[in-house]
Scaffold this motif. Structure first.
Motif, PDB file in Angstrom:
ATOM      1  N   MET A   1       0.836  -1.176   0.000  1.00 34.82           N
ATOM      2  CA  MET A   1       0.000   0.000   0.000  1.00 34.82           C
ATOM      3  C   MET A   1       0.878   1.234   0.000  1.00 34.82           C
ATOM      4  O   MET A   1       1.982   1.201   0.522  1.00 34.82           O
ATOM      5  N   GLN A   2       0.398   2.297  -0.616  1.00 35.67           N
ATOM      6  CA  GLN A   2       1.128   3.547  -0.679  1.00 35.67           C
ATOM      7  C   GLN A   2       0.442   4.573   0.213  1.00 35.67           C
ATOM      8  O   GLN A   2      -0.768   4.764   0.126  1.00 35.67           O
ATOM      9  N   ILE A   3       1.248   5.223   1.052  1.00 31.52           N
ATOM     10  CA  ILE A   3       0.741   6.207   1.996  1.00 31.52           C
ATOM     11  C   ILE A   3       1.502   7.509   1.787  1.00 31.52           C
ATOM     12  O   ILE A   3       2.733   7.515   1.704  1.00 31.52           O
ATOM     13  N   THR A   4       0.771   8.613   1.709  1.00 30.46           N
ATOM     14  CA  THR A   4       1.392   9.923   1.650  1.00 30.46           C
ATOM     15  C   THR A   4       1.728  10.346   3.071  1.00 30.46           C
ATOM     16  O   THR A   4       0.853  10.371   3.937  1.00 30.46           O
ATOM     17  N   VAL A   5       3.002  10.649   3.308  1.00 33.73           N
ATOM     18  CA  VAL A   5       3.460  11.065   4.624  1.00 33.73           C
ATOM     19  C   VAL A   5       3.853  12.535   4.541  1.00 33.73           C
ATOM     20  O   VAL A   5       4.776  12.904   3.810  1.00 33.73           O
ATOM     21  N   ASP A   6       3.127  13.373   5.278  1.00 31.77           N
ATOM     22  CA  ASP A   6       3.369  14.812   5.298  1.00 31.77           C
ATOM     23  C   ASP A   6       4.055  15.148   6.616  1.00 31.77           C
ATOM     24  O   ASP A   6       3.437  15.058   7.678  1.00 31.77           O
ATOM     25  N   VAL A   7       5.338  15.505   6.549  1.00 30.98           N
ATOM     26  CA  VAL A   7       6.077  15.905   7.737  1.00 30.98           C
ATOM     27  C   VAL A   7       5.874  17.407   7.897  1.00 30.98           C
ATOM     28  O   VAL A   7       6.312  18.189   7.052  1.00 30.98           O
ATOM     29  N   ALA A   8       5.183  17.804   8.956  1.00 36.42           N
ATOM     30  CA  ALA A   8       4.848  19.213   9.167  1.00 36.42           C
ATOM     31  C   ALA A   8       6.101  20.083   9.129  1.00 36.42           C
ATOM     32  O   ALA A   8       7.089  19.792   9.796  1.00 36.42           O
ATOM     33  N   GLY A   9       6.064  21.128   8.309  1.00 36.98           N
ATOM     34  CA  GLY A   9       7.183  22.045   8.185  1.00 36.98           C
ATOM     35  C   GLY A   9       8.346  21.513   7.381  1.00 36.98           C
ATOM     36  O   GLY A   9       9.412  22.116   7.349  1.00 36.98           O
ATOM     37  N   ASP A  10       8.157  20.382   6.724  1.00 34.51           N
ATOM     38  CA  ASP A  10       9.253  19.765   5.984  1.00 34.51           C
ATOM     39  C   ASP A  10       8.706  19.158   4.698  1.00 34.51           C
ATOM     40  O   ASP A  10       7.866  19.747   4.041  1.00 34.51           O
ATOM     41  N   GLU A  11       9.108  17.961   4.393  1.00 34.67           N
ATOM     42  CA  GLU A  11       8.774  17.337   3.119  1.00 34.67           C
ATOM     43  C   GLU A  11       7.499  16.494   3.181  1.00 34.67           C
ATOM     44  O   GLU A  11       7.022  16.127   4.243  1.00 34.67           O
ATOM     45  N   THR A  12       6.976  16.205   2.013  1.00 37.44           N
ATOM     46  CA  THR A  12       5.881  15.257   1.848  1.00 37.44           C
ATOM     47  C   THR A  12       6.382  14.191   0.889  1.00 37.44           C
ATOM     48  O   THR A  12       6.949  14.504  -0.150  1.00 37.44           O
ATOM     49  N   LEU A  13       6.206  12.924   1.272  1.00 36.28           N
ATOM     50  CA  LEU A  13       6.667  11.848   0.411  1.00 36.28           C
ATOM     51  C   LEU A  13       5.668  10.709   0.422  1.00 36.28           C
ATOM     52  O   LEU A  13       4.806  10.628   1.284  1.00 36.28           O
ATOM     53  N   THR A  14       5.792   9.851  -0.561  1.00 40.24           N
ATOM     54  CA  THR A  14       4.960   8.661  -0.649  1.00 40.24           C
ATOM     55  C   THR A  14       5.796   7.477  -0.207  1.00 40.24           C
ATOM     56  O   THR A  14       6.893   7.267  -0.714  1.00 40.24           O
ATOM     57  N   PRO A  18       4.096  -2.810   3.244  1.00 40.45           N
ATOM     58  CA  PRO A  18       3.274  -4.005   3.031  1.00 40.45           C
ATOM     59  C   PRO A  18       2.016  -3.977   3.884  1.00 40.45           C
ATOM     60  O   PRO A  18       1.940  -3.230   4.873  1.00 40.45           O
ATOM     61  N   ALA A  19       1.040  -4.783   3.521  1.00 36.49           N
ATOM     62  CA  ALA A  19      -0.168  -4.915   4.340  1.00 36.49           C
ATOM     63  C   ALA A  19       0.253  -5.364   5.733  1.00 36.49           C
ATOM     64  O   ALA A  19       1.179  -6.156   5.889  1.00 36.49           O
ATOM     65  N   ILE A  52      -1.669   0.019  10.134  1.00 36.32           N
ATOM     66  CA  ILE A  52      -2.290   1.052   9.308  1.00 36.32           C
ATOM     67  C   ILE A  52      -3.618   0.516   8.778  1.00 36.32           C
ATOM     68  O   ILE A  52      -3.662  -0.563   8.182  1.00 36.32           O
ATOM     69  N   ALA A  53      -4.679   1.267   8.983  1.00 36.56           N
ATOM     70  CA  ALA A  53      -6.000   0.859   8.511  1.00 36.56           C
ATOM     71  C   ALA A  53      -6.033   0.861   6.984  1.00 36.56           C
ATOM     72  O   ALA A  53      -5.344   1.656   6.330  1.00 36.56           O
ATOM     73  N   ASP A  54      -6.817  -0.036   6.421  1.00 37.58           N
ATOM     74  CA  ASP A  54      -6.896  -0.178   4.964  1.00 37.58           C
ATOM     75  C   ASP A  54      -7.382   1.084   4.258  1.00 37.58           C
ATOM     76  O   ASP A  54      -7.029   1.321   3.104  1.00 37.58           O
TER      77      ASP A  54
END
Length: 68
Positions: A1-14, A18-19, A52-54
């Motif tokens: 699964m792909q999750i967008t991770v937004d680090v506050a005040g910094d970068e956003t990455l995908t 795994p499940a 991580i929830a589906d």
């Protein structure tokens, strides 16, 4: 699964995980520890050791401030 991770005040990455991965697993590609951040889904904190929830596709990471 792909999750967008937004680090506050910094970068956003995908991040691809795994499940059955936990929220803490999303920090693996980052120079951050679960001891120095809070993780939020839809504005609510989630335990780092929780799977991580589906239906989750984005997580916000907020650094905790220490000092005196």
């Amino acid at each position: 699964m792909q999750i967008t991770v937004d680090v506050a005040g910094d970068e956003t990455l995908t991040v691809t995980v795994p499940a059955g991965a936990t929220y803490a697993d999303l920090l693996d590609p980052l120079p951050l520890s679960v001891h120095e951040v809070s993780m939020l889904v839809d504005g609510r904190t989630v335990p780092e050791d929780q799977p991580i929830a589906d239906d989750v596709d984005a997580v916000r990471v907020v650094r905790l401030v220490q000092g005196g």
